[in-house]
Write a protein that holds these residues in place. Structure first.
Motif, PDB file in Angstrom:
ATOM      1  N   MET A   1       2.948   0.829  -4.659  1.00  0.00           N
ATOM      2  CA  MET A   1       2.428   1.074  -3.329  1.00  0.00           C
ATOM      3  C   MET A   1       2.249   2.585  -3.161  1.00  0.00           C
ATOM      4  O   MET A   1       3.163   3.353  -3.425  1.00  0.00           O
ATOM      5  CB  MET A   1       3.391   0.523  -2.287  1.00  0.00           C
ATOM      6  CG  MET A   1       2.843   0.683  -0.885  1.00  0.00           C
ATOM      7  SD  MET A   1       3.871   0.072   0.443  1.00  0.00           S
ATOM      8  CE  MET A   1       4.234  -1.566  -0.045  1.00  0.00           C
ATOM      9  N   ASN A   2       1.066   2.981  -2.704  1.00  0.00           N
ATOM     10  CA  ASN A   2       0.787   4.412  -2.591  1.00  0.00           C
ATOM     11  C   ASN A   2       1.321   4.980  -1.269  1.00  0.00           C
ATOM     12  O   ASN A   2       1.774   4.253  -0.380  1.00  0.00           O
ATOM     13  CB  ASN A   2      -0.718   4.678  -2.767  1.00  0.00           C
ATOM     14  CG  ASN A   2      -1.554   4.093  -1.657  1.00  0.00           C
ATOM     15  OD1 ASN A   2      -1.231   4.180  -0.488  1.00  0.00           O
ATOM     16  ND2 ASN A   2      -2.676   3.482  -2.032  1.00  0.00           N
ATOM     17  N   ILE A   3       1.235   6.299  -1.129  1.00  0.00           N
ATOM     18  CA  ILE A   3       1.804   6.996   0.027  1.00  0.00           C
ATOM     19  C   ILE A   3       1.125   6.583   1.334  1.00  0.00           C
ATOM     20  O   ILE A   3       1.781   6.459   2.367  1.00  0.00           O
ATOM     21  CB  ILE A   3       1.761   8.537  -0.171  1.00  0.00           C
ATOM     22  CG1 ILE A   3       2.471   9.261   0.979  1.00  0.00           C
ATOM     23  CG2 ILE A   3       0.335   9.038  -0.289  1.00  0.00           C
ATOM     24  CD1 ILE A   3       3.956   9.061   0.997  1.00  0.00           C
ATOM     25  N   ALA A   4      -0.183   6.350   1.296  1.00  0.00           N
ATOM     26  CA  ALA A   4      -0.892   5.943   2.516  1.00  0.00           C
ATOM     27  C   ALA A   4      -0.375   4.596   3.005  1.00  0.00           C
ATOM     28  O   ALA A   4      -0.117   4.412   4.203  1.00  0.00           O
ATOM     29  CB  ALA A   4      -2.397   5.892   2.258  1.00  0.00           C
ATOM     30  N   ASN A   5      -0.193   3.656   2.094  1.00  0.00           N
ATOM     31  CA  ASN A   5       0.324   2.337   2.480  1.00  0.00           C
ATOM     32  C   ASN A   5       1.783   2.425   2.933  1.00  0.00           C
ATOM     33  O   ASN A   5       2.203   1.704   3.844  1.00  0.00           O
ATOM     34  CB  ASN A   5       0.175   1.347   1.334  1.00  0.00           C
ATOM     35  CG  ASN A   5      -1.275   0.975   1.093  1.00  0.00           C
ATOM     36  OD1 ASN A   5      -2.127   1.148   1.951  1.00  0.00           O
ATOM     37  ND2 ASN A   5      -1.560   0.464  -0.088  1.00  0.00           N
ATOM     38  N   LYS A   6       2.550   3.307   2.331  1.00  0.00           N
ATOM     39  CA  LYS A   6       3.936   3.489   2.768  1.00  0.00           C
ATOM     40  C   LYS A   6       3.982   4.006   4.199  1.00  0.00           C
ATOM     41  O   LYS A   6       4.828   3.593   4.998  1.00  0.00           O
ATOM     42  CB  LYS A   6       4.675   4.441   1.824  1.00  0.00           C
ATOM     43  CG  LYS A   6       5.005   3.818   0.485  1.00  0.00           C
ATOM     44  CD  LYS A   6       5.695   4.804  -0.437  1.00  0.00           C
ATOM     45  CE  LYS A   6       5.953   4.159  -1.793  1.00  0.00           C
ATOM     46  NZ  LYS A   6       6.535   5.099  -2.753  1.00  0.00           N
ATOM     47  N   ASP A  50      -2.060   8.533   7.302  1.00  0.00           N
ATOM     48  CA  ASP A  50      -2.321   7.570   6.228  1.00  0.00           C
ATOM     49  C   ASP A  50      -3.817   7.456   5.950  1.00  0.00           C
ATOM     50  O   ASP A  50      -4.232   7.374   4.804  1.00  0.00           O
ATOM     51  CB  ASP A  50      -1.657   6.215   6.477  1.00  0.00           C
ATOM     52  CG  ASP A  50      -2.239   5.416   7.627  1.00  0.00           C
ATOM     53  OD1 ASP A  50      -3.276   5.787   8.193  1.00  0.00           O
ATOM     54  OD2 ASP A  50      -1.629   4.388   7.971  1.00  0.00           O
ATOM     55  N   ALA A  54      -5.439   8.541   2.415  1.00  0.00           N
ATOM     56  CA  ALA A  54      -6.154   7.493   1.671  1.00  0.00           C
ATOM     57  C   ALA A  54      -7.546   7.970   1.274  1.00  0.00           C
ATOM     58  O   ALA A  54      -7.985   7.745   0.140  1.00  0.00           O
ATOM     59  CB  ALA A  54      -6.234   6.219   2.503  1.00  0.00           C
ATOM     60  N   LEU A  57      -7.179  11.464  -1.103  1.00  0.00           N
ATOM     61  CA  LEU A  57      -6.625  11.250  -2.444  1.00  0.00           C
ATOM     62  C   LEU A  57      -7.193  10.002  -3.121  1.00  0.00           C
ATOM     63  O   LEU A  57      -6.684   9.580  -4.146  1.00  0.00           O
ATOM     64  CB  LEU A  57      -5.097  11.155  -2.366  1.00  0.00           C
ATOM     65  CG  LEU A  57      -4.374  12.362  -1.760  1.00  0.00           C
ATOM     66  CD1 LEU A  57      -2.882  12.093  -1.631  1.00  0.00           C
ATOM     67  CD2 LEU A  57      -4.640  13.620  -2.577  1.00  0.00           C
ATOM     68  N   ASN A  58      -8.222   9.431  -2.508  1.00  0.00           N
ATOM     69  CA  ASN A  58      -8.858   8.227  -3.033  1.00  0.00           C
ATOM     70  C   ASN A  58      -7.830   7.104  -3.242  1.00  0.00           C
ATOM     71  O   ASN A  58      -7.743   6.501  -4.307  1.00  0.00           O
ATOM     72  CB  ASN A  58      -9.618   8.533  -4.332  1.00  0.00           C
ATOM     73  CG  ASN A  58     -10.605   7.437  -4.674  1.00  0.00           C
ATOM     74  OD1 ASN A  58     -11.059   6.698  -3.800  1.00  0.00           O
ATOM     75  ND2 ASN A  58     -10.924   7.317  -5.951  1.00  0.00           N
ATOM     76  N   LEU A  59      -7.058   6.839  -2.183  1.00  0.00           N
ATOM     77  CA  LEU A  59      -6.008   5.832  -2.230  1.00  0.00           C
ATOM     78  C   LEU A  59      -6.346   4.617  -1.362  1.00  0.00           C
ATOM     79  O   LEU A  59      -5.447   3.872  -0.963  1.00  0.00           O
ATOM     80  CB  LEU A  59      -4.679   6.434  -1.753  1.00  0.00           C
ATOM     81  CG  LEU A  59      -4.129   7.615  -2.555  1.00  0.00           C
ATOM     82  CD1 LEU A  59      -2.879   8.183  -1.888  1.00  0.00           C
ATOM     83  CD2 LEU A  59      -3.835   7.188  -3.983  1.00  0.00           C
ATOM     84  N   THR A  61      -7.056   1.078  -0.389  1.00  0.00           N
ATOM     85  CA  THR A  61      -6.765  -0.207  -1.030  1.00  0.00           C
ATOM     86  C   THR A  61      -7.094  -1.338  -0.054  1.00  0.00           C
ATOM     87  O   THR A  61      -7.183  -1.116   1.158  1.00  0.00           O
ATOM     88  CB  THR A  61      -5.274  -0.315  -1.418  1.00  0.00           C
ATOM     89  OG1 THR A  61      -4.491  -0.303  -0.211  1.00  0.00           O
ATOM     90  CG2 THR A  61      -4.844   0.819  -2.339  1.00  0.00           C
TER      91      THR A  61
END
Length: 185
Positions: A1-6, A50, A54, A57-59, A61
């Motif tokens: 799980m990436n930082i944006a989702n966290k 977030d 996202a 950083l191209n995060l 999802t």
């Protein structure tokens, strides 16, 4: 799980912290409001952060696309429920439940449309009206939660409440109009 989702999941956790401060932990009203306001501000900031992370950083999802608006709706809905439930104790007027009803109906309509769109592989992206609606709703909640008693806060809270209502209706109509192909068979 990436930082944006966290950060999105942190926002959902903060919804429960907000609820505890307003309804479950026995505190003085003023202390509860200050703490709930602080939690709401932090949670609102995670909404900005977030999304920024996202994209930057191209995060981006699918989980984030689903959970971010859900977390926003949970945060705003619970805060508005608090305003309806106990707002008259510190706002010195009853926060209109019918406004919350209209806002919830719009959210259900747009969320339902998005669910139908997913089944048709159509992406319903956020637009400037939806973002403006969310920002105004969050600022309105902050102003209405703020326990500072002044002649300026009440009219500002009322103005922002009705502005949020207008933007909610406008953004809902625009989302449905711009994505009417979702409803075609």
């Amino acid at each position: 799980m990436n930082i944006a989702n966290k950060l999105t999941f942190l926002r959902i956790i903060l919804v429960f912290v907000f609820m505890a401060l307003i309804w479950w932990i026995p505190l003085s009203l003023e202390l509860a409001l200050w703490l709930a306001l602080a939690v709401f501000i932090v949670a609102s900031f995670t909404d900005f952060l977030d999304g920024y992370l996202a994209r930057k950083l191209n995060l981006v999802t699918n989980l984030g696309k689903f959970m971010d608006p859900l977390a926003d709706k949970c945060l705003v809905t619970v805060a508005m429920l608090a305003l309806v439930d106990v707002g008259d104790l510190w706002l010195h007027y009853e926060w209109p439940a019918w406004i919350l009803a209209i806002i919830l109906l719009r959210e259900f309509a747009v969320s339902g449309m998005r669910l139908i769109a997913v089944t048709k592989n159509i992406v319903v992206s956020a637009n400037i009206w939806g973002k403006a609606k969310t920002i105004v709703q969050m600022v309105m909640i902050m102003v209405c939660l703020c326990p500072i008693q002044s002649s300026f806060m009440r009219p500002l809270g009322l103005f922002l409440t009705y502005l949020a209502l207008v933007l909610t209706i406008i953004s809902g109509v625009i989302y449905i109009w711009e994505n009417k192909e979702v409803f075609k068979d």
